[in-house]
Scaffold this motif. Structure first.
Motif, PDB file in Angstrom:
ATOM      1  N   SER A  86      33.373 -60.719  99.996  1.00  0.00           N
ATOM      2  CA  SER A  86      33.362 -60.907  98.356  1.00  0.00           C
ATOM      3  C   SER A  86      32.340 -60.201  97.534  1.00  0.00           C
ATOM      4  O   SER A  86      32.483 -60.340  96.168  1.00  0.00           O
ATOM      5  CB  SER A  86      33.905 -61.982  98.056  1.00  0.00           C
ATOM      6  N   GLU A  87      31.246 -59.824  98.294  1.00  0.00           N
ATOM      7  CA  GLU A  87      30.287 -59.114  97.803  1.00  0.00           C
ATOM      8  C   GLU A  87      29.132 -60.198  96.867  1.00  0.00           C
ATOM      9  O   GLU A  87      28.452 -59.681  96.119  1.00  0.00           O
ATOM     10  CB  GLU A  87      30.522 -57.794  96.888  1.00  0.00           C
ATOM     11  N   LYS A  88      29.550 -61.323  97.113  1.00  0.00           N
ATOM     12  CA  LYS A  88      28.718 -62.481  96.358  1.00  0.00           C
ATOM     13  C   LYS A  88      27.323 -62.607  97.123  1.00  0.00           C
ATOM     14  O   LYS A  88      26.285 -62.992  96.696  1.00  0.00           O
ATOM     15  CB  LYS A  88      29.361 -63.506  96.290  1.00  0.00           C
ATOM     16  N   VAL A  89      27.287 -62.195  98.404  1.00  0.00           N
ATOM     17  CA  VAL A  89      26.298 -62.721  99.367  1.00  0.00           C
ATOM     18  C   VAL A  89      25.918 -61.329 100.205  1.00  0.00           C
ATOM     19  O   VAL A  89      26.851 -60.635 100.571  1.00  0.00           O
ATOM     20  CB  VAL A  89      26.560 -63.780 100.344  1.00  0.00           C
ATOM     21  N   SER A 115      23.639 -62.207  96.341  1.00  0.00           N
ATOM     22  CA  SER A 115      23.515 -60.761  95.741  1.00  0.00           C
ATOM     23  C   SER A 115      22.851 -60.569  94.514  1.00  0.00           C
ATOM     24  O   SER A 115      21.905 -59.556  94.407  1.00  0.00           O
ATOM     25  CB  SER A 115      25.054 -60.081  95.820  1.00  0.00           C
ATOM     26  N   GLN A 116      23.080 -61.555  93.464  1.00  0.00           N
ATOM     27  CA  GLN A 116      22.500 -61.388  92.148  1.00  0.00           C
ATOM     28  C   GLN A 116      20.934 -61.737  92.441  1.00  0.00           C
ATOM     29  O   GLN A 116      20.146 -61.154  91.504  1.00  0.00           O
ATOM     30  CB  GLN A 116      23.256 -62.416  91.293  1.00  0.00           C
ATOM     31  N   PHE A 167      26.065 -54.605 101.797  1.00  0.00           N
ATOM     32  CA  PHE A 167      26.179 -56.070 101.847  1.00  0.00           C
ATOM     33  C   PHE A 167      25.750 -56.444 103.215  1.00  0.00           C
ATOM     34  O   PHE A 167      25.840 -57.655 103.515  1.00  0.00           O
ATOM     35  CB  PHE A 167      27.506 -56.486 101.416  1.00  0.00           C
ATOM     36  N   GLU A 168      25.649 -55.609 104.157  1.00  0.00           N
ATOM     37  CA  GLU A 168      25.074 -55.758 105.648  1.00  0.00           C
ATOM     38  C   GLU A 168      24.062 -54.930 105.755  1.00  0.00           C
ATOM     39  O   GLU A 168      24.123 -53.703 105.881  1.00  0.00           O
ATOM     40  CB  GLU A 168      26.308 -55.931 106.567  1.00  0.00           C
TER      41      GLU A 168
END
Length: 935
Positions: free
Chosen positions: A63-66, A79-80, A94-95
């Protein structure tokens, strides 16, 4: 509870908030240094089960949050926080392998297509191969050495069965050459299958070398061949054994001189610079000219699928399913039973056939789910013959247990994304899905119980493997439930006479909480299945009845009889995890799969036990071996000690250091065979014996075996020389063994017999009736209890000393006094007599062996056979170059170690080669010193 009516945070949200809390105040330096938080640390911090945390973290990545940092171990960051601290506009990845790589990629971001190409080039293509650090490790190392060898690389021969991936491997070699800058991006890679024109040799040669106008009927114009097209690049000749002798002669003339003629040309010589990679499914020594083989110095064996470890087979299958998901543009949800059937089938042997089976399975599943957005792949989607084989395989349950170490119940392959594990936390869903599935497959009722118990046991076992922590259950379940389960724990311990820890409280609390939420649903277990469970697990059933009464009394709810059965199954599975502790067994052998093969045979026949295998490639240092053994011993020890089964005396000598390092009681037995592993596993699994008893028992068995050897009528002794064909490698080994026998000066005659692997099982028992077989050397271990010395051990280890000990009937650890190393001299002489022109190979070999003896004394080192061979061959070639006035130039700045060692090398070498009257240049001496230091 994970989620409540009052809007409490879900588990996944709690995990994200915890991760955010850890990193929101971190500095840039801290972020770059620590790289993130591991799953284990987060699970311990939050008192959660590690598999649940892992699954939720991966969902947060999707979900692109981490952000996922693929270090070892894998770490995670919000991520933020990464965007804020590293001052990035946004995240495009994201990886990543590291945060440094992320920053570099973000700052140098170019349009997507170009960026992907650059990213691909920045990564070593060989590392993308499944098995790069495993079964393909040696092959990859050889390929890298061949590509980087100056000035233009070494020609290669890829050997392996049909479908093992020789063409794929050749393409990876080409990509690696581009990655290392050996070739530019625009150089050609030409592939040709020699079997295409096998029945028309003239056309075959014309295709390879080109033809002149009028060279044959239909040749109406000049035509360049593949050799010309591949100039500056690589030419792959697949099925090279189909190349006729005249073609092989033309090819080796081209390899020697870089010159060739088109078919029909007699005057004009053409030049090309081509690196040749040959591929064959046959034994090169029996199908190709020896003169041609000499021009191909690097032979690389690609192992068949059945010789690769289970973990690699699973990764290959997962890769193929991911490719099919990409092709059909639909997500694939694959059950573990499908993987089990694919992994255990014996009607195919290689990657190409595995690919076909996966494609057929996906095609059938796609047809069954043509209107669905996600395709579920089950057993009934497998090809008919594969499904029947699985259903009739008596070991399928055990195989599924093995696969469960690598796979969960379901594996999801998403289009455009990496493989993810589908969590199955609900025990009811697990059982009900299994019953439905087995009923559809027509599995008999009496077998359904066995399958359900296996899955349930694995489900619980995965949880019970987690570290024991003081879990605060009130975060997830009502405190009344957890307190109640503590009382149930005391009841179970008293009734079943077992000791249960806090994990029992945690697991049963979650189960009862799930039961309250589940409500009344259809009972899927049939009456005869219920009766079977009652009878098989009578003690657990009685305890479950007590649990039923307690639940009704405490919570005033109805507990149906089916819930009693579920509780019975849970108690039975948990109780089986509290089995009596066993002696551990560690099998250690040199080679890439020797130990694991023996352990696999034993566990296939006798089931899993407290046993593990450790394969030791010859490239691993003694300190690495010691550390790996210590790590595995600590895992195996259950308080009753560990029995070490090793193939060489050198490993046995580490016992004292290992005991001191680990504090674990050890016993060691050398010269391990499959028969010994089977006997040991039988004793630890089915006979209640301690470590000393097992050790003594095995020693007595071995002594009895030696005493009971069948004496040949004529008293003759025999040593077997084994290879695949019984002619190529076996003949060379036979010569080496004969020289060792001669050197032993034994009056008793000892014969050496070459044996083909294909006929070994049939031939050895017949030979044993006429001769006393005292040892076997070669590429395959006999199934009978004969002392065995592998080819690797003979060449690079202490195999010669072992063989000499067997011949002379003396202890293996008795020191050999001033005996010339027969293996080294034989191998070196074989190479040097083919390549030296001016120097006598036999004299040079003897002089250089004497030099190495003096050098080892001066340096206080003990060179392995492989290092001695390398030093002798390299130095002999250096002497030959000096005679021809073509000495190499040393281009590097010598290291301190090289400068320190050079005087010793120079002094001992000059003293040993005085009779040759050759003075080596300083550059050549530097190169020889690097060879001595194994650079």
């Amino acid at each position: 509870m994970l989620e409540s009516e009052g809007g409490a945070l879900k588990r996944i949200e709690k995990i994200y908030q915890q991760l955010l809390q850890i990193w929101q105040s971190a500095s840039r330096n801290t972020l770059l240094q620590e790289q993130g938080t591991t799953t284990a640390k987060l699970a311990d911090l939050m008192k959660l089960a590690r598999p649940n945390v892992s699954a939720d973290l991966n969902r947060l990545v999707r979900s692109e949050k981490v952000l996922k940092v693929k270090s070892f171990p894998i770490k995670y960051l919000p991520s933020q926080v990464v965007i804020s601290v590293l001052k990035l506009e946004k995240l495009n990845y994201f990886e990543v392998d590291s945060l440094t790589e992320l920053v570099n990629r973000q700052q140098n971001l170019t349009p997507p297509v170009k960026n992907q190409a650059v990213a691909a080039k920045e990564k070593n293509p060989l590392t993308e191969m499944i098995g790069y650090q495993g079964s393909l490790r040696k092959a990859a190392s050889q390929a890298k050495a061949a590509i980087m060898y100056p000035p233009h690389g070494l020609h290669m021969m890829l050997v392996g069965q049909t479908g093992v991936g020789k063409t794929y491997f050749a393409n990876k070699i080409f990509s690696y050459a581009q990655y290392r800058g050996v070739f530019s991006d625009d150089i050609p890679f030409i592939s040709f299958n020699c079997a295409d024109y096998y029945h028309n040799p003239q056309l075959l040669l014309a295709t390879l070398f080109g033809h002149a106008k009028g060279a044959f009927t239909g040749a109406d114009q000049d035509q360049p061949g593949l050799v010309e097209q591949a100039d500056g690049g690589i030419l792959l000749l697949d099925e090279v054994h189909r190349l006729p002798p005249e073609g092989q002669e033309m090819l080796f003339y081209f390899i020697d001189n870089g010159v060739f003629k088109r078919l029909g040309e007699s005057q004009k010589n053409r030049r090309a610079n081509v690196l040749i990679i040959c591929a064959t499914t046959e034994d090169p020594h029996s199908t190709l000219l020896k003169t041609f083989l000499r021009r191909i110095p690097m032979t690389i064996e690609i192992p068949p699928l059945n010789e690769r470890p289970l973990s690699e087979k699973i990764e290959l299958a997962k890769f193929l399913f991911q490719q099919e998901a990409k092709r059909i543009k639909k997500n694939l949800n694959v059950r573990i039973d499908v993987f089990t059937a694919l992994m255990t089938a014996d009607n195919y042997g290689n990657v190409g056939e595995l690919k076909s089976q996966v494609q057929l399975t996906c095609a059938q599943a796609f047809l069954n789910s043509i209107d669905a957005t996600e395709v579920t792949i089950e057993l009934n989607d497998l090809p008919e013959d594969l499904r029947k084989h699985w259903l009739s395989n008596p070991a399928k349950t055990r195989h599924q247990v093995e696969l469960s170490r690598y796979l969960d119940t379901n594996t999801l392959f998403e289009v455009g994304k990496k493989t993810v594990t589908v969590e199955k936390d609900n025990i009811y869903e697990l059982i009900e899905n299994k019953v439905h599935h087995l009923k559809r497959q027509g599995v008999s009722n009496e077998n359904i119980h066995q399958y359900i118990m296996t899955d349930l046991h694995l489900h619980i076992k995965r949880f019970f493997r987690q570290p024991l922590t003081n879990v605060k259950l009130n975060k997830f379940v009502d405190q009344k439930i957890s307190s109640f389960v503590v009382q149930l724990k005391q009841i179970a311990e008293k009734q079943l006479q077992v000791q249960l820890d806090q994990r029992f409280v945690y697991y049963l609390s979650m189960h009862i909480d799930a039961f309250f939420k589940r409500g009344n649903q259809t009972e899927l277990l049939l009456k005869n299945e219920v009766e079977k469970i009652k009878k098989t697990h009578a003690a657990e059933y009685q305890v479950a009845l007590i649990f039923q009464k307690e639940i009704i009394t405490t919570f005033a709810v109805k507990v149906p009889d089916i819930e009693v059965i579920y509780l019975t199954m849970l108690l039975s599975s948990i109780r089986s995890l509290s089995e009596k502790k066993q002696v551990g067994v560690l099998v250690v052998a040199h080679g890439t799969s020797t130990a694991s093969s023996m352990v696999k045979v034993a566990t296939d026949l006798l089931g899993n036990g407290n046993i593990a295998a450790l394969d030791m490639p010859l490239t691993v240092s003694p300190n690495e071996i010691l550390q790996q053994m210590a790590t595995m011993l600590e895992k195996l020890d259950q308080g009753k000690g560990v029995l070490l089964l090793v193939d060489m005396g050198s490993l046995a000598m580490m016992t004292h250091r290992l005991q001191k390092k680990t504090g674990i009681k050890l016993r060691v037995l050398s010269n391990v065979t499959t028969a010994i592993v089977l006997d040991v596993l039988r004793k630890i699994s089915y006979v209640d014996m301690d470590l000393d008893s097992i050790y003594t028992s095995i020693q007595q068995d071995l002594a009895q075996l030696v005493t009971n050897k069948i004496a040949a009528p004529k008293g003759s002794k025999m040593i077997l020389s084994i290879c695949m064909s019984g002619s190529g490698t076996a003949q060379k080994l036979k010569k080496i063994v004969m020289r060792i026998i001669q050197q032993s000066q034994q009056a008793e005659k000892i014969q050496v017999k070459t044996v083909s692997v294909l006929k070994m099982t049939e031939l050895i028992p017949k030979l044993a009736e006429e001769y006393e077989i005292i040892a076997a050397v070669g590429t395959k271990r006999p199934s009978t209890a004969i002392p065995y010395i592998s080819l690797e051990e003979l060449i690079a280890g202490n195999g010669e000393q072992r063989l000499m000990s067997i011949i002379m009937q003396r202890p293996e650890n008795e020191q050999l006094v001033e005996e010339q190393n027969v293996v080294v001299s034989s191998m070196c002489e074989d190479v040097l007599k083919k390549h030296l022109i001016y120097l006598n190979p036999f004299i040079v070999c003897k002089l250089l062996q004497n030099w190495l003896q003096q050098l080892q004394l001066q340096l206080g080192s003990d060179f392995s056979n492989s290092q001695q061979i390398k030093c002798i061959v390299h130095t002999a070639f250096a002497l030959e170059r000096c005679l021809r006035q073509k000495s190499l130039q040393y281009q590097e700045e010598p290291t301190i170690e090289v400068q320190h060692t050079l005087p010793v090398v120079q002094q001992t070498l000059n003293a040993s080669i005085t009779s040759l009257k050759i003075e080596l240049s300083k550059d050549e001496l530097y190169l020889i010193t690097e060879c001595v230091l194994n650079y």
